[in-house]
Design a protein around this motif. Structure first.
Motif, PDB file in Angstrom:
ATOM      1  N   LEU A   1       0.892  -1.159   0.000  1.00 35.08           N
ATOM      2  CA  LEU A   1       0.000   0.000   0.000  1.00 35.08           C
ATOM      3  C   LEU A   1       0.933   1.212   0.000  1.00 35.08           C
ATOM      4  N   ASP A   2       0.545   2.272  -0.699  1.00 35.23           N
ATOM      5  CA  ASP A   2       1.402   3.459  -0.724  1.00 35.23           C
ATOM      6  C   ASP A   2       1.594   4.007   0.688  1.00 35.23           C
ATOM      7  N   TYR A   3       2.638   4.807   0.833  1.00 31.63           N
ATOM      8  CA  TYR A   3       2.973   5.441   2.119  1.00 31.63           C
ATOM      9  C   TYR A   3       1.768   6.186   2.714  1.00 31.63           C
ATOM     10  N   ASP A   4       1.015   6.858   1.842  1.00 29.06           N
ATOM     11  CA  ASP A   4      -0.113   7.658   2.345  1.00 29.06           C
ATOM     12  C   ASP A   4      -1.450   6.920   2.250  1.00 29.06           C
ATOM     13  N   THR A   5      -1.455   5.661   1.823  1.00 25.01           N
ATOM     14  CA  THR A   5      -2.708   4.884   1.761  1.00 25.01           C
ATOM     15  C   THR A   5      -2.889   4.147   3.081  1.00 25.01           C
ATOM     16  N   THR A   6      -4.133   4.083   3.541  1.00 15.84           N
ATOM     17  CA  THR A   6      -4.414   3.373   4.790  1.00 15.84           C
ATOM     18  C   THR A   6      -5.153   2.068   4.471  1.00 15.84           C
ATOM     19  N   GLY A   7      -5.284   1.213   5.479  1.00 18.16           N
ATOM     20  CA  GLY A   7      -6.173   0.071   5.333  1.00 18.16           C
ATOM     21  C   GLY A   7      -5.547  -1.300   5.390  1.00 18.16           C
ATOM     22  N   ALA A   8      -6.297  -2.253   4.809  1.00 18.00           N
ATOM     23  CA  ALA A   8      -6.019  -3.678   5.032  1.00 18.00           C
ATOM     24  C   ALA A   8      -4.765  -4.162   4.307  1.00 18.00           C
ATOM     25  N   ILE A   9      -3.879  -4.752   5.088  1.00 19.27           N
ATOM     26  CA  ILE A   9      -2.684  -5.380   4.496  1.00 19.27           C
ATOM     27  C   ILE A   9      -2.336  -6.611   5.340  1.00 19.27           C
ATOM     28  N   ILE A  10      -1.994  -7.688   4.656  1.00 20.97           N
ATOM     29  CA  ILE A  10      -1.669  -8.938   5.356  1.00 20.97           C
ATOM     30  C   ILE A  10      -0.152  -9.051   5.482  1.00 20.97           C
ATOM     31  N   LEU A  11       0.291  -9.524   6.634  1.00 22.25           N
ATOM     32  CA  LEU A  11       1.712  -9.859   6.800  1.00 22.25           C
ATOM     33  C   LEU A  11       1.803 -11.335   7.154  1.00 22.25           C
ATOM     34  N   THR A  12       2.792 -11.996   6.581  1.00 21.89           N
ATOM     35  CA  THR A  12       2.969 -13.423   6.826  1.00 21.89           C
ATOM     36  C   THR A  12       4.439 -13.792   6.631  1.00 21.89           C
ATOM     37  N   ASN A  13       4.759 -15.015   7.048  1.00 26.80           N
ATOM     38  CA  ASN A  13       6.075 -15.567   6.717  1.00 26.80           C
ATOM     39  C   ASN A  13       5.893 -16.749   5.771  1.00 26.80           C
TER      40      ASN A  13
END
Ligand code: URA
Length: 241
Positions: A101-113
């Motif tokens: 997501l861009d630096y100034d975009t907010t919201g849903a992002i998934i993190l995983t390994n």
């Protein structure tokens, strides 16, 4: 025996593609020797190190973060900006964001390994649907919504069909809130689409990622994904393959 980049992805080092970059740039050693070739096969007996740190096989973990503004979607930043990784100080695994997501975009992002999972969701052919809410300059007309939905040529390539609708308009301030659902994840895609139709984006938020939404998560808050959510994302990706 398995390909080196696959073993690295399974160990949660990075996606397979990123692992290939690590190999090509000489950061990976197998049994003490730097390996720059991509095809090499390794077994459980081989000792693999990335930046001289042995990889171990981590349990896969999955988180959903409501990314605030002014945060970069990477694990590290050489300009000292806050990263999405910093919202998980308690997590020991080598998690990284799926997509950007861009630096100034907010919201849903998934993190995983889980490298395979990340690769599955990021692959353009699997087309996970994402919903964005954009605040744009100007009063957006019906014809413009149709253009966004039909697809626009951006950097020489047509965007895939999208769904869009006007949520509200402020005639005095000349701004429109638009909801747009897309399947692709090209760089700055939503901003570029609105720029192409003459309505620059002033604010952008990703409200949903596949079946996931931000219910109960304030900006900066995260939660563990449930097993059924992981399965449903996999299914959604594979149904489009
Ligand atoms: N599209 C954009 O333009 N920016 C994002 O952060 C995500 C999608």
């Amino acid at each position: 025996m398995e390909r080196l980049q696959k073993v690295m992805a399974h160990a949660g080092i990075a996606s397979r593609r990123k692992s290939e970059e690590l190999i090509k740039t000489g950061r990976v050693k197998v049994n003490g020797e730097v390996v720059r070739e991509l095809g090499i096969q390794v077994s459980n007996q081989d000792e693999i190190k990335v930046d001289n740190v042995p990889i171990d096989k981590e349990e896969p973990v999955y988180y959903l973060l409501n990314k605030p503004r002014s945060v970069i979607s990477t694990v590290e930043d050489n300009k000292g900006r806050k990263t999405v990784r910093e919202f998980f100080p308690q997590v020991e695994q080598r998690i990284y964001p799926i997509g950007r997501l861009d630096y100034d975009t907010t919201g849903a992002i998934i993190l995983t390994n889980d490298g395979d999972f990340a690769q599955l969701l990021m692959h353009p052919k699997y087309e996970i649907e994402k919903t964005y809410v954009a605040k744009v300059r100007g009063l957006v007309k019906k014809e413009t919504i149709k253009k966004l939905e039909k697809g626009l040529v951006i950097e020489g390539k047509k965007t895939s069909p999208a769904k869009a609708r006007v949520i509200s308009q402020d005639r005095k301030k000349e701004v429109t809130m638009v909801e747009i659902k897309i399947h692709e994840g090209r760089n700055h895609q939503v901003k570029n689409m609105f720029t192409a139709v003459g309505h620059p984006v002033l604010k952008l938020k990703r409200e949903t990622y596949g079946q996931l939404n931000l219910a109960g998560l304030q900006p900066g808050e995260s939660r563990v994904l449930k097993a059924f959510e992981i399965d449903s994302l996999k299914k959604e990706a594979l149904k489009n393959s």
